[in-house]
Design a protein around this motif. Structure first.
Motif, PDB file in Angstrom:
ATOM      1  N   MET A  34       0.853  -1.194   0.000  1.00  0.00           N
ATOM      2  CA  MET A  34       0.000   0.000   0.000  1.00  0.00           C
ATOM      3  C   MET A  34       0.884   1.238   0.000  1.00  0.00           C
ATOM      4  N   THR A  35       0.899   1.959  -1.088  1.00  0.00           N
ATOM      5  CA  THR A  35       1.755   3.142  -1.209  1.00  0.00           C
ATOM      6  C   THR A  35       1.135   4.323  -0.462  1.00  0.00           C
ATOM      7  N   PRO A  36       1.906   4.980   0.402  1.00  0.00           N
ATOM      8  CA  PRO A  36       1.349   6.139   1.129  1.00  0.00           C
ATOM      9  C   PRO A  36       0.975   7.271   0.180  1.00  0.00           C
ATOM     10  N   THR A  37      -0.088   7.996   0.540  1.00  0.00           N
ATOM     11  CA  THR A  37      -0.448   9.215  -0.177  1.00  0.00           C
ATOM     12  C   THR A  37       0.463  10.330   0.321  1.00  0.00           C
ATOM     13  N   SER A  38       1.286  10.874  -0.558  1.00  0.00           N
ATOM     14  CA  SER A  38       2.244  11.880  -0.145  1.00  0.00           C
ATOM     15  C   SER A  38       1.675  13.282  -0.351  1.00  0.00           C
ATOM     16  N   TYR A  39       2.166  14.222   0.438  1.00  0.00           N
ATOM     17  CA  TYR A  39       1.727  15.607   0.281  1.00  0.00           C
ATOM     18  C   TYR A  39       2.287  16.181  -1.017  1.00  0.00           C
ATOM     19  N   GLN A  40       1.576  17.172  -1.567  1.00  0.00           N
ATOM     20  CA  GLN A  40       1.948  17.754  -2.859  1.00  0.00           C
ATOM     21  C   GLN A  40       2.615  19.120  -2.726  1.00  0.00           C
ATOM     22  N   CYS A  95      -7.036   3.537  10.012  1.00  0.00           N
ATOM     23  CA  CYS A  95      -7.601   2.185   9.984  1.00  0.00           C
ATOM     24  C   CYS A  95      -9.120   2.251   9.887  1.00  0.00           C
ATOM     25  N   GLY A  96      -9.656   1.819   8.776  1.00  0.00           N
ATOM     26  CA  GLY A  96     -11.089   1.899   8.537  1.00  0.00           C
ATOM     27  C   GLY A  96     -11.876   0.839   9.292  1.00  0.00           C
ATOM     28  N   ARG A  97     -13.079   1.197   9.703  1.00  0.00           N
ATOM     29  CA  ARG A  97     -13.958   0.222  10.352  1.00  0.00           C
ATOM     30  C   ARG A  97     -14.395  -0.865   9.384  1.00  0.00           C
ATOM     31  N   ASP A  98     -14.243  -0.606   8.075  1.00  0.00           N
ATOM     32  CA  ASP A  98     -14.575  -1.612   7.062  1.00  0.00           C
ATOM     33  C   ASP A  98     -13.377  -2.500   6.734  1.00  0.00           C
ATOM     34  N   GLY A  99     -12.291  -2.334   7.495  1.00  0.00           N
ATOM     35  CA  GLY A  99     -11.105  -3.154   7.263  1.00  0.00           C
ATOM     36  C   GLY A  99     -10.149  -2.580   6.235  1.00  0.00           C
ATOM     37  N   LYS A 100     -10.519  -1.489   5.596  1.00  0.00           N
ATOM     38  CA  LYS A 100      -9.656  -0.877   4.585  1.00  0.00           C
ATOM     39  C   LYS A 100      -8.872   0.280   5.207  1.00  0.00           C
ATOM     40  N   ASP A 101      -7.561   0.257   5.016  1.00  0.00           N
ATOM     41  CA  ASP A 101      -6.689   1.275   5.603  1.00  0.00           C
ATOM     42  C   ASP A 101      -6.217   2.259   4.534  1.00  0.00           C
ATOM     43  N   GLU A 102      -5.891   3.472   4.973  1.00  0.00           N
ATOM     44  CA  GLU A 102      -5.256   4.469   4.114  1.00  0.00           C
ATOM     45  C   GLU A 102      -3.997   4.958   4.808  1.00  0.00           C
ATOM     46  N   VAL A 103      -2.934   5.159   4.026  1.00  0.00           N
ATOM     47  CA  VAL A 103      -1.665   5.610   4.596  1.00  0.00           C
ATOM     48  C   VAL A 103      -1.297   6.962   3.989  1.00  0.00           C
TER      49      VAL A 103
END
Length: 478
Positions: free
Chosen positions: A1-7, A76-84
């Protein structure tokens, strides 16, 4: 899972905020909002200089410095999906043990318009009984007499403000982000009491040049263990020495009283209001109080993760009964808030397997949490002659946790109570269970004089010792 980087370009970001207490919650909450905000070119004067004041902060300071102050945040999402996310809003980091003069100079910097704080509930140096600032504390006494070489947050901020006054550096806002009832009022009482005792001239300047807005903050953010670091980096493909993870829920409500200007955080979801009281009462009385209620019985039953405890039906029923029966009558819903939905969301948040918060984190520093989260509603319940069963069970569980240091499965543990005094320890060790009610968080309402409470409490103390938590808990469930 590639982190979303700032622009945004880091070199274009200027520091407008000093934050004291660069812990996990701050890095998952205020830094998260600010990182999003800095994508707006007209908001790039609001980078955050982190300030760490404790000897124990050395590792996090060195880890962050080694990676240009960037770090990853896993939501950490309650649906099990994470975002970094890669967070870049931490523009500077000063360790006060290493360079105390740099801390003072940064507070005095005219470009800085806000000093924000996450110094914990116990960090405001308030007497647990009177709620007044404790001027007799040894380090406070040192700072009062040695203003140029401070040791405490109060001494550092006072000296920084003194330099602002001297240099005509302008007004500034002190923004508490700690879980306290009216946290801005609390910060104002603590800092102004210290400053008045040290420097009358500065105290007069503060009255017209410093504002203290109240705020309500909310995002469950566990401590990060060595195993978590490895797990998070495997997920993100990073080599982050200081990653943070948190739940997907986030909320920040702030009174719009910024005397020197502020970021347009509303662009990122922050809510500004004239009065934060209803929001903070809802959050402290339902979320934080339920966390405290959950913590000691769960830990004593052998649960070590909050989501694991939430698979225990007796724990869930205890929390629901507490929220619905004991607390809801004292929580007027803020505007546009569905209280039933809020309570159901709390159950879902506590149950989030991706977050899997530590029960030990919720147990930590109960002596500071009870006065803030529990006792203000207990006073109302006593005055209204309400059923005190669950409150008595909680306080008996807290005593058992502190006194015996062994759970129902026979496992021993260490307690985390940094503000416990020798007098408190003597009350905990006493064979007379009623002596525990003289512990500093409870004395303000003299629980030992409330006969209905003492009768319930004494029985719970005996039953917990003789039978363990599980049967006692089952006996009080509706």
């Amino acid at each position: 899972m590639t982190p979303t980087s700032y622009q945004y370009q880091r070199e274009n970001i200027r520091t407008g905020i000093v934050h004291i207490g660069v812990g996990n919650f701050h890095r998952a909450h205020q830094q998260y909002y600010t990182n999003l905000l800095l994508e707006n070119k007209d908001q790039q004067q609001w980078g955050i200089c982190g300030i760490a004041l404790l000897p124990s902060d050395e590792k996090i300071v060195q880890d962050l410095r080694s990676q240009n102050l960037d770090y990853t945040l896993t939501v950490c999402g309650r649906d099990g999906k994470d975002e970094v996310y890669t967070i870049g809003s931490l523009t500077e980091l000063i360790w006060g043990i290493e360079d105390p003069k740099a801390v003072i100079a940064k507070i005095a910097d005219p470009a800085v318009k806000i000093i924000s704080l996450t110094i914990t509930e116990g960090g405001y140096n308030l007497d647990k009984e009177t709620n007044e600032f404790n001027l007799k504390d040894e380090n406070i006494q040192y700072d009062l007499k040695n203003p140029v070489t401070p040791k405490t947050v109060f001494g550092f901020i006072a000296e920084g403000l003194r330099q602002r006054k001297k240099n005509d550096s302008g007004r500034i806002t002190i923004l508490s982000c700690d879980n306290l009832q009216h946290n801005g009022n609390t910060a104002k009482r603590a800092f102004t009491t210290f400053i008045e005792a040290q420097d009358h001239s500065l105290a007069d300047w503060v009255k017209t040049n410093v504002s203290f807005p109240n705020s309500m903050v909310d995002r469950i953010t566990p401590a990060t263990t060595a195993q978590d670091i490895e797990r998070l980096n495997q997920k993100s493909g990073s080599n982050d020495k200081a990653p943070v993870y948190c739940e997907d829920f986030i909320q920040w409500v702030i009174e719009d009283q910024f005397i020197a200007g502020r970021p347009e955080w509303e662009k990122t979801g922050v809510e500004f209001t004239d009065d934060v009281t209803a929001f903070e009462n809802m959050k402290l009385s339902l979320l934080n109080a339920s966390h405290t209620l959950l913590s000691y019985p769960s830990f004593l039953k052998g649960h070590r993760k909050v989501d694991q405890a939430m698979e225990d039906e007796s724990i869930v029923r205890l929390i629901r009964d507490f929220m619905n029966i004991d607390i809801t009558p004292y929580v007027p819903a803020p505007a546009h808030t569905d209280l039933d939905l809020y309570k159901q969301t709390l159950i879902e948040r506590f149950s989030n397997h991706s977050v899997s918060d530590q029960v030990s984190r919720l147990c930590f520093d109960g002596i500071s949490k009870f006065p803030v989260y529990i006792m203000h509603n207990v006073i109302k319940m006593i005055n209204d002659d309400k059923d005190l069963t669950r409150i008595a069970f909680l306080i008996a569980s807290y005593r058992h946790y502190l006194k015996y240091k062994t759970d129902d499965k026979g496992f021993s543990y260490d307690i985390g109570e940094p503000w416990l005094t020798k007098d408190d320890q003597a009350l905990i060790n006493s064979d007379k269970s009623v002596d525990f009610l003289d512990l500093s968080p409870f004395k303000s309402i003299e629980l030992k004089k409330v006969n209905a409470f003492v009768k319930l409490y004494d029985q719970f103390v005996k039953d917990l010792k003789n039978n363990g938590v599980a049967p006692v808990l089952e006996s009080i469930l509706n």
